[in-house]
Design a protein around this motif. Structure first.
Motif, mmCIF file in Angstrom:
data_model
loop_
_atom_site.group_PDB
_atom_site.id
_atom_site.type_symbol
_atom_site.label_atom_id
_atom_site.label_comp_id
_atom_site.label_asym_id
_atom_site.label_seq_id
_atom_site.Cartn_x
_atom_site.Cartn_y
_atom_site.Cartn_z
ATOM 1 N N THR A 101 0.801 -1.228 0.000
ATOM 2 C CA THR A 101 0.000 0.000 0.000
ATOM 3 C C THR A 101 0.832 1.274 0.000
ATOM 4 O OG1 THR A 101 -0.227 -0.170 2.401
ATOM 5 C CG2 THR A 101 -2.055 -1.026 1.048
ATOM 6 N N GLY A 102 2.114 1.173 -0.248
ATOM 7 C CA GLY A 102 2.955 2.367 -0.352
ATOM 8 C C GLY A 102 3.075 3.121 0.955
ATOM 9 N N ALA A 103 2.675 4.383 0.909
ATOM 10 C CA ALA A 103 2.827 5.260 2.074
ATOM 11 C C ALA A 103 2.007 4.794 3.268
ATOM 12 C CB ALA A 103 2.444 6.692 1.699
ATOM 13 N N GLU A 104 0.901 4.120 3.020
ATOM 14 C CA GLU A 104 0.032 3.628 4.098
ATOM 15 C C GLU A 104 0.610 2.424 4.819
ATOM 16 O OE1 GLU A 104 -4.660 3.619 3.597
ATOM 17 O OE2 GLU A 104 -3.652 2.795 1.830
ATOM 18 N N ARG A 105 1.497 1.709 4.169
ATOM 19 C CA ARG A 105 1.971 0.402 4.623
ATOM 20 C C ARG A 105 2.391 0.378 6.091
ATOM 21 N NH1 ARG A 105 6.537 -2.752 5.324
ATOM 22 N NH2 ARG A 105 6.436 -4.807 4.368
ATOM 23 N N GLU A 106 3.359 1.179 6.461
ATOM 24 C CA GLU A 106 3.897 1.140 7.828
ATOM 25 C C GLU A 106 2.860 1.544 8.862
ATOM 26 O OE1 GLU A 106 6.696 -0.373 8.606
ATOM 27 O OE2 GLU A 106 6.931 -0.734 6.459
ATOM 28 N N VAL A 107 2.039 2.529 8.534
ATOM 29 C CA VAL A 107 0.996 2.970 9.471
ATOM 30 C C VAL A 107 -0.024 1.856 9.680
ATOM 31 C CG1 VAL A 107 -0.918 4.591 9.783
ATOM 32 C CG2 VAL A 107 1.298 5.422 9.003
ATOM 33 N N LEU A 108 -0.471 1.237 8.589
ATOM 34 C CA LEU A 108 -1.467 0.165 8.710
ATOM 35 C C LEU A 108 -0.907 -1.042 9.454
ATOM 36 C CD1 LEU A 108 -3.191 0.238 5.185
ATOM 37 C CD2 LEU A 108 -4.070 1.139 7.354
ATOM 38 N N LEU A 109 0.292 -1.487 9.069
ATOM 39 C CA LEU A 109 0.884 -2.658 9.728
ATOM 40 C C LEU A 109 1.203 -2.368 11.193
ATOM 41 C CD1 LEU A 109 3.227 -3.956 6.880
ATOM 42 C CD2 LEU A 109 1.030 -4.926 7.612
ATOM 43 N N GLY A 110 1.716 -1.182 11.479
ATOM 44 C CA GLY A 110 2.019 -0.809 12.870
ATOM 45 C C GLY A 110 0.764 -0.741 13.719
ATOM 46 N N THR A 111 -0.291 -0.171 13.171
ATOM 47 C CA THR A 111 -1.564 -0.094 13.900
ATOM 48 C C THR A 111 -2.128 -1.485 14.141
ATOM 49 O OG1 THR A 111 -2.032 2.087 12.970
ATOM 50 C CG2 THR A 111 -3.911 0.844 13.864
ATOM 51 N N LEU A 112 -2.074 -2.319 13.120
ATOM 52 C CA LEU A 112 -2.577 -3.686 13.271
ATOM 53 C C LEU A 112 -1.824 -4.429 14.366
ATOM 54 C CD1 LEU A 112 -4.454 -5.959 12.322
ATOM 55 C CD2 LEU A 112 -2.749 -6.507 10.551
ATOM 56 N N ARG A 113 -0.507 -4.294 14.372
ATOM 57 C CA ARG A 113 0.321 -4.972 15.389
ATOM 58 C C ARG A 113 -0.047 -4.487 16.795
ATOM 59 N NH1 ARG A 113 4.762 -4.513 13.008
ATOM 60 N NH2 ARG A 113 4.979 -6.682 12.396
ATOM 61 N N VAL A 114 -0.139 -3.188 16.969
ATOM 62 C CA VAL A 114 -0.458 -2.636 18.292
ATOM 63 C C VAL A 114 -1.882 -3.009 18.700
ATOM 64 C CG1 VAL A 114 -0.765 -0.483 19.594
ATOM 65 C CG2 VAL A 114 1.236 -0.776 18.115
ATOM 66 N N TRP A 115 -2.809 -2.966 17.773
ATOM 67 C CA TRP A 115 -4.205 -3.331 18.053
ATOM 68 C C TRP A 115 -4.294 -4.793 18.503
ATOM 69 C CZ3 TRP A 115 -7.768 -6.369 14.967
ATOM 70 C CH2 TRP A 115 -9.111 -6.241 15.337
ATOM 71 N N LEU A 116 -3.612 -5.690 17.790
ATOM 72 C CA LEU A 116 -3.611 -7.109 18.183
ATOM 73 C C LEU A 116 -2.917 -7.305 19.533
ATOM 74 C CD1 LEU A 116 -2.781 -8.688 14.718
ATOM 75 C CD2 LEU A 116 -4.922 -8.994 15.985
ATOM 76 N N ASP A 117 -1.799 -6.628 19.739
ATOM 77 C CA ASP A 117 -1.055 -6.758 20.997
ATOM 78 C C ASP A 117 -1.834 -6.227 22.198
ATOM 79 O OD1 ASP A 117 1.067 -7.924 19.676
ATOM 80 O OD2 ASP A 117 2.333 -6.125 19.697
ATOM 81 N N ASN A 118 -2.806 -5.382 21.936
ATOM 82 C CA ASN A 118 -3.619 -4.810 23.014
ATOM 83 C C ASN A 118 -5.016 -5.420 23.062
ATOM 84 O OD1 ASN A 118 -2.256 -2.434 24.533
ATOM 85 N ND2 ASN A 118 -1.561 -2.278 22.409
ATOM 86 N N GLY A 119 -5.091 -6.697 22.710
ATOM 87 C CA GLY A 119 -6.354 -7.418 22.822
ATOM 88 C C GLY A 119 -7.442 -6.908 21.900
ATOM 89 N N CYS A 120 -7.069 -6.327 20.772
ATOM 90 C CA CYS A 120 -8.008 -5.787 19.783
ATOM 91 C C CYS A 120 -8.862 -4.666 20.383
ATOM 92 C CB CYS A 120 -8.868 -6.890 19.179
ATOM 93 S SG CYS A 120 -7.883 -8.186 18.398
ATOM 94 N N SER A 121 -8.275 -3.942 21.308
ATOM 95 C CA SER A 121 -8.941 -2.794 21.919
ATOM 96 C C SER A 121 -8.472 -1.521 21.225
ATOM 97 C CB SER A 121 -8.605 -2.715 23.413
ATOM 98 O OG SER A 121 -8.942 -1.446 23.928
ATOM 99 N N ALA A 122 -9.399 -0.825 20.587
ATOM 100 C CA ALA A 122 -9.066 0.425 19.907
ATOM 101 C C ALA A 122 -8.609 1.485 20.910
ATOM 102 C CB ALA A 122 -10.255 0.930 19.102
ATOM 103 N N ALA A 123 -9.223 1.514 22.080
ATOM 104 C CA ALA A 123 -8.859 2.515 23.090
ATOM 105 C C ALA A 123 -7.429 2.312 23.573
ATOM 106 C CB ALA A 123 -9.834 2.456 24.259
ATOM 107 N N ARG A 124 -7.064 1.064 23.914
ATOM 108 C CA ARG A 124 -5.698 0.799 24.382
ATOM 109 C C ARG A 124 -4.681 0.995 23.260
ATOM 110 N NH1 ARG A 124 -8.165 -3.680 27.204
ATOM 111 N NH2 ARG A 124 -7.227 -5.116 25.710
ATOM 112 N N ALA A 125 -5.037 0.594 22.049
ATOM 113 C CA ALA A 125 -4.135 0.789 20.906
ATOM 114 C C ALA A 125 -3.932 2.274 20.644
ATOM 115 C CB ALA A 125 -4.683 0.094 19.665
ATOM 116 N N ALA A 126 -5.004 3.056 20.722
ATOM 117 C CA ALA A 126 -4.900 4.503 20.509
ATOM 118 C C ALA A 126 -3.976 5.144 21.537
ATOM 119 C CB ALA A 126 -6.286 5.141 20.571
ATOM 120 N N GLU A 127 -4.090 4.700 22.762
ATOM 121 C CA GLU A 127 -3.216 5.221 23.817
ATOM 122 C C GLU A 127 -1.755 4.884 23.530
ATOM 123 O OE1 GLU A 127 -2.608 4.321 28.509
ATOM 124 O OE2 GLU A 127 -4.680 4.627 27.844
#
Length: 183
Positions: A101-127
Motif C-alpha cells: 500500500t505504499g505510504a500507508e503500509r507502515e501505518v497500517l501494519l504498525g496499527t494492526l500490530r499494536v491493536w492485536l497486541d492490546n487485545g483488539c482494543s481500539a482505546a488501548r491501541a490509541a493510547e
C-alpha cells in the motif's frame, strides 16, 4: 555461570550451566553485556540433546539483529523460518495487498500490530499509538477493506498475527536474494 563456547562459521556456540534461577539471568547477561545477536535454547539435562538445542538456538533470531531472545519466546518465528514457502503464503493470504500500500503500509501494519497486541482494543491501541480511538478504528477498517475479512473474525486475527510475524522473515529472504536452509 560456568560456560564453554567455541567459534563456528562466523559465530559462537556454547553451553552454559544455568543457575537455580534458570535462563533469566543468562538472558539478562546476554542482552545487557553482549550486544550481539544471541539465541537461547530451552534447558536440557543430557549432552545428547545439545544438537537439537543448538538448532533451536540458531533459529531463534536472524543474524545481525543485535538482540538476545529465548527460543521458547519465539516458537512461531522458528516454525515460520523452517517453512519459508508457508510463511510467504501466510503473508499473501492474510495480509493480501496491505504490504503493497505504499505510504500507508507502515501505518497500517504498525496499527494492526499494536491493536492485536492490546487485545483488539481500539482505546488501548490509541493510547499506545498516541492517536484517537477513531483513527485506530479507521485504520483497522482500511485493513479489513483490503483483506476482505471482518475484524471480529478470530481466524482473521490469528492470520494477521501470524502474517505480521512472518513478514520480516519473508522480507529478509526477498531482499537478500537468499533462501532459507532447512535441515
Amino acid at each position: 555461570m560456568w560456560s564453554f563456547r567455541r567459534p563456528r562459521a562466523g559465530h559462537y556456540t556454547g553451553i552454559v550451566r544455568l543457575p537455580r534461577e534458570g535462563t533469566g539471568p543468562l538472558l539478562d547477561l546476554l542482552r545487557r553485556d553482549m550486544g550481539a545477536t544471541a539465541g537461547l535454547s530451552p534447558e536440557f539435562d543430557r549432552l545428547d540433546r545439545a544438537g537439537r538445542a543448538l538448532r533451536l538456538a540458531e533459529q531463534t533470531l536472524p543474524a545481525g539483529r543485535g538482540e538476545a531472545a529465548a527460543s521458547d519466546d519465539r516458537l512461531t518465528e522458528i516454525l515460520l523460518v523452517g517453512r519459508p514457502d508457508i510463511a510467504g503464503r501466510i503473508v499473501a493470504v492474510h495480509l493480501g495487498p496491505v504490504p503493497a500500500t505504499g505510504a500507508e503500509r507502515e501505518v497500517l501494519l504498525g496499527t494492526l500490530r499494536v491493536w492485536l497486541d492490546n487485545g483488539c482494543s481500539a482505546a488501548r491501541a490509541a493510547e499506545a499509538l498516541y492517536c484517537h480511538r477513531n483513527t485506530v478504528l479507521n485504520r483497522i477498517a482500511r485493513i479489513c477493506e483490503l483483506t476482505g475479512v471482518p475484524p471480529e473474525s478470530a481466524a482473521a486475527r490469528l492470520g494477521w498475527s501470524l502474517a505480521l510475524r512472518a513478514l520480516p522473515l519473508v522480507k529478509a529472504a526477498e531482499t537478500s536474494g537468499a533462501g532459507f536452509a532447512n535441515d
